[in-house]
Design a protein around this motif. Structure first.
Motif, PDB file in Angstrom:
ATOM      1  N   MET A   1      31.432  19.928  58.384  1.00 47.96           N
ATOM      2  CA  MET A   1      30.486  19.850  57.289  1.00 47.96           C
ATOM      3  C   MET A   1      31.003  20.772  56.194  1.00 47.96           C
ATOM      4  SD  MET A   1      26.956  19.873  59.536  1.00 47.96           S
ATOM      5  CE  MET A   1      27.520  20.956  60.841  1.00 47.96           C
TER       6      MET A   1
ATOM      7  N   ALA B   1      29.945  23.650  53.174  1.00 43.54           N
ATOM      8  CA  ALA B   1      28.894  24.586  52.771  1.00 43.54           C
ATOM      9  C   ALA B   1      29.258  25.189  51.419  1.00 43.54           C
ATOM     10  CB  ALA B   1      28.728  25.685  53.814  1.00 43.54           C
TER      11      ALA B   1
ATOM     12  N   LEU C   1      25.783  22.150  53.062  1.00 39.42           N
ATOM     13  CA  LEU C   1      24.976  23.205  53.652  1.00 39.42           C
ATOM     14  C   LEU C   1      24.824  24.301  52.620  1.00 39.42           C
ATOM     15  CD1 LEU C   1      26.629  23.450  57.199  1.00 39.42           C
ATOM     16  CD2 LEU C   1      24.651  22.076  56.492  1.00 39.42           C
TER      17      LEU C   1
ATOM     18  N   HIS D   1      24.397  28.116  51.801  1.00 33.98           N
ATOM     19  CA  HIS D   1      24.660  29.430  52.380  1.00 33.98           C
ATOM     20  C   HIS D   1      24.170  30.516  51.430  1.00 33.98           C
ATOM     21  CE1 HIS D   1      27.167  33.035  53.039  1.00 33.98           C
ATOM     22  NE2 HIS D   1      27.018  32.714  54.309  1.00 33.98           N
TER      23      HIS D   1
ATOM     24  N   ILE E   1      23.542  30.545  56.656  1.00 38.27           N
ATOM     25  CA  ILE E   1      23.282  29.188  56.206  1.00 38.27           C
ATOM     26  C   ILE E   1      21.807  28.947  56.469  1.00 38.27           C
ATOM     27  CG2 ILE E   1      23.779  26.748  56.608  1.00 38.27           C
ATOM     28  CD1 ILE E   1      26.609  27.637  57.494  1.00 38.27           C
TER      29      ILE E   1
ATOM     30  N   ILE F   1      20.019  22.744  53.374  1.00 39.23           N
ATOM     31  CA  ILE F   1      20.936  21.637  53.115  1.00 39.23           C
ATOM     32  C   ILE F   1      20.429  20.887  51.888  1.00 39.23           C
ATOM     33  CG2 ILE F   1      19.712  20.015  54.625  1.00 39.23           C
ATOM     34  CD1 ILE F   1      22.529  18.971  55.480  1.00 39.23           C
TER      35      ILE F   1
ATOM     36  N   HIS G   1      30.079  21.952  63.649  1.00 44.67           N
ATOM     37  CA  HIS G   1      28.897  21.963  64.517  1.00 44.67           C
ATOM     38  C   HIS G   1      29.079  22.983  65.629  1.00 44.67           C
ATOM     39  CE1 HIS G   1      26.491  20.515  67.973  1.00 44.67           C
ATOM     40  NE2 HIS G   1      25.593  20.243  67.041  1.00 44.67           N
TER      41      HIS G   1
ATOM     42  N   TYR H   1      20.917  20.869  62.002  1.00 36.83           N
ATOM     43  CA  TYR H   1      21.809  20.790  60.846  1.00 36.83           C
ATOM     44  C   TYR H   1      22.638  19.508  60.897  1.00 36.83           C
ATOM     45  CZ  TYR H   1      20.814  25.395  58.933  1.00 36.83           C
ATOM     46  OH  TYR H   1      20.199  26.459  58.326  1.00 36.83           O
TER      47      TYR H   1
ATOM     48  N   TRP I   1      22.523  16.584  58.189  1.00 40.64           N
ATOM     49  CA  TRP I   1      23.777  16.205  57.526  1.00 40.64           C
ATOM     50  C   TRP I   1      23.962  14.694  57.587  1.00 40.64           C
ATOM     51  CZ3 TRP I   1      27.417  18.935  54.817  1.00 40.64           C
ATOM     52  CH2 TRP I   1      28.615  18.269  54.536  1.00 40.64           C
TER      53      TRP I   1
END
Length: 183
Positions: free
Chosen positions: A15, A17, A50, A52, A94, A97, A153, A168, A172
Motif C-alpha cells: 500500500m 502512505a 494511507l 500517516h 498511520i 485512509i 500488510h 486497513y 484499501w
C-alpha cells in the motif's frame, strides 16, 4: 476470502502512505479539509493512500497551522472549530485512509486575499492533492517518510496484529475498487 485465511499463496500488495503534519491531518480526518498541499512538481498517482501522522512538529509551526485552519474555515464560511492541543493529536502513526482523485497546481497569487474564499484549504502556488472517501482508522505506530512510501500488510500486522491490519487492507481494497469505478 475468509477473514481467517491470511494470503495463503501470495504476499499482499504494498500500500502507499503519505505523512502529513498535525494539525493538517486532524483537519482532514476530523474536519472538512479535502486538499493536501505539497511543493511537488506534479503527481500522477490516483487511488488509495494511507494517512500517516508525522511525528515532527514544532510548537511555532503548530500554532501557525492552527491559525491557518481557523482563517480558512472563516474564509469558507464554516463554523469555528476547536483544534486539539498538539499533545492530544496522534503522531508517528498511520491513522486513516483516503483516495487521491486529482492533483491541481494552485495559482501563484490570488488578488486581495491570503486564502481564497471557497478554496478548500488551497495554498497559493502549491500542488493540491484532492482527497475523497476520507476515513479515520485505529492508529498504528509507524515511521513515516517523504513522498508516498510503501507499507505492507505484514508490516502493519507485526505492529498492530492481523485484525487491525485487515481493517486497513479491506479499506484499501474498497477504495481501489472505487478508483476503478471512477476511472
Amino acid at each position: 476470502m475468509a477473514s481467517d485465511q491470511r494470503y495463503p499463496l501470495t504476499t499482499p500488495p504494498k500500500m502507499r502512505a503519505l505523512s502529513i503534519r498535525q494539525p493538517w491531518l486532524w483537519a482532514i480526518l476530523e474536519g472538512d479539509k479535502r486538499v493536501e498541499n505539497r511543493d511537488w512538481a506534479g503527481c500522477e498517482y490516483r487511488g488509495p493512500v494511507l494517512l500517516h501522522a508525522s511525528k515532527s512538529c514544532g510548537k511555532r509551526e503548530f500554532e501557525d497551522a492552527v491559525e491557518a485552519v481557523e482563517e480558512m474555515r472563516i474564509d469558507l464560511g464554516l463554523a469555528p472549530i476547536e483544534v486539539p492541543q498538539l499533545g492530544q493529536l496522534e503522531r508517528g502513526c498511520i491513522c486513516g485512509i483516503a483516495r487521491v482523485t486529482g492533483a491541481t497546481r494552485h495559482p501563484e497569487s490570488w488578488p486581495n486575499a491570503r486564502w481564497v474564499v471557497q478554496s478548500g484549504y488551497r495554498i497559493a502556488g502549491a500542488l493540491g492533492l484532492e482527497l475523497e472517501d476520507v476515513r479515520k482508522l485505529p492508529p498504528i505506530p509507524f515511521k513515516g517518510a517523504l513522498g508516498f512510501f510503501p507499507v505492507g500488510h505484514d508490516q502493519l500486522a507485526t505492529v498492530a496484529g492481523f485484525e487491525t491490519a485487515d481493517l486497513y487492507r479491506d479499506a484499501w481494497r474498497e477504495l481501489e475498487a472505487a478508483s476503478r469505478r471512477a476511472a
